[in-house]
Motif scaffolding. Structure first.
Motif, mmCIF file in Angstrom:
data_model
loop_
_atom_site.group_PDB
_atom_site.id
_atom_site.type_symbol
_atom_site.label_atom_id
_atom_site.label_comp_id
_atom_site.label_asym_id
_atom_site.label_seq_id
_atom_site.Cartn_x
_atom_site.Cartn_y
_atom_site.Cartn_z
ATOM 1 N N ARG A 67 0.841 -1.192 0.000
ATOM 2 C CA ARG A 67 0.000 0.000 0.000
ATOM 3 C C ARG A 67 0.881 1.249 0.000
ATOM 4 N N TRP A 73 -3.376 3.622 0.699
ATOM 5 C CA TRP A 73 -4.266 3.186 -0.368
ATOM 6 C C TRP A 73 -3.609 2.064 -1.161
ATOM 7 N N LEU A 74 -4.433 1.254 -1.814
ATOM 8 C CA LEU A 74 -3.899 0.248 -2.728
ATOM 9 C C LEU A 74 -3.393 0.932 -4.001
#
Length: 142
Positions: A67, A73-74
């Motif tokens: 991440r 976040w991905l």
């Protein structure tokens, strides 16, 4: 221009210019930055995986999708080419066996739409699969 000169100038609000000691101004600035709200990345997602998908623990997989460091976040992004007529999906920050991840992605994406780039540790998918990939990675524990 030093930090103290900037603090004394009229460009900064009076809260910053209250003291001329650069250390205290830097500490106040860092405190204000730390108080920013960071997005909450935990959410419940109901994903129906194909019956061929086995529940494999993340530690046993030959790859890892890291991440982002700041927000968590991905690293799955959409990209548009040719005057927004060609949609692409990018998966970045892949560690380990990229080919194995591409093979696992074939469960939800047609294999002819998957292009692996081992030099940049990324996978490019032809089509807009951002939501499906994020849900699939989240369901697998990434």
């Amino acid at each position: 221009m030093s930090f103290a000169q900037i603090a004394r100038s009229s460009r900064l609000p009076s809260a910053f210019a209250a003291k001329s000691n650069p250390v205290s101004i830097q500490q106040r600035f860092i405190t204000l930055i730390d108080k920013r709200k960071k997005p909450n990345v935990t959410k419940t997602i109901d994903v129906v995986l194909p019956s061929t998908t086995e529940a494999i623990p993340k530690e046993q997989l030959a790859y890892n999708v890291k991440r982002t460091t700041v927000a968590g976040w991905l690293p799955v992004y959409s990209d548009f080419r040719n005057n927004r007529s060609r949609h692409l999906t990018l998966i970045r920050r892949i560690e380990g066996d990229i080919e194995r991840l591409a093979k696992d992605l074939e469960q939800i994406i047609p294999p002819q739409n998957i292009v692996v780039n081992p030099l940049t540790h990324s996978i490019r998918l032809k089509g807009n699969y951002v939501n499906q990939i994020r849900d699939w990675l989240t369901a697998r524990g990434f």
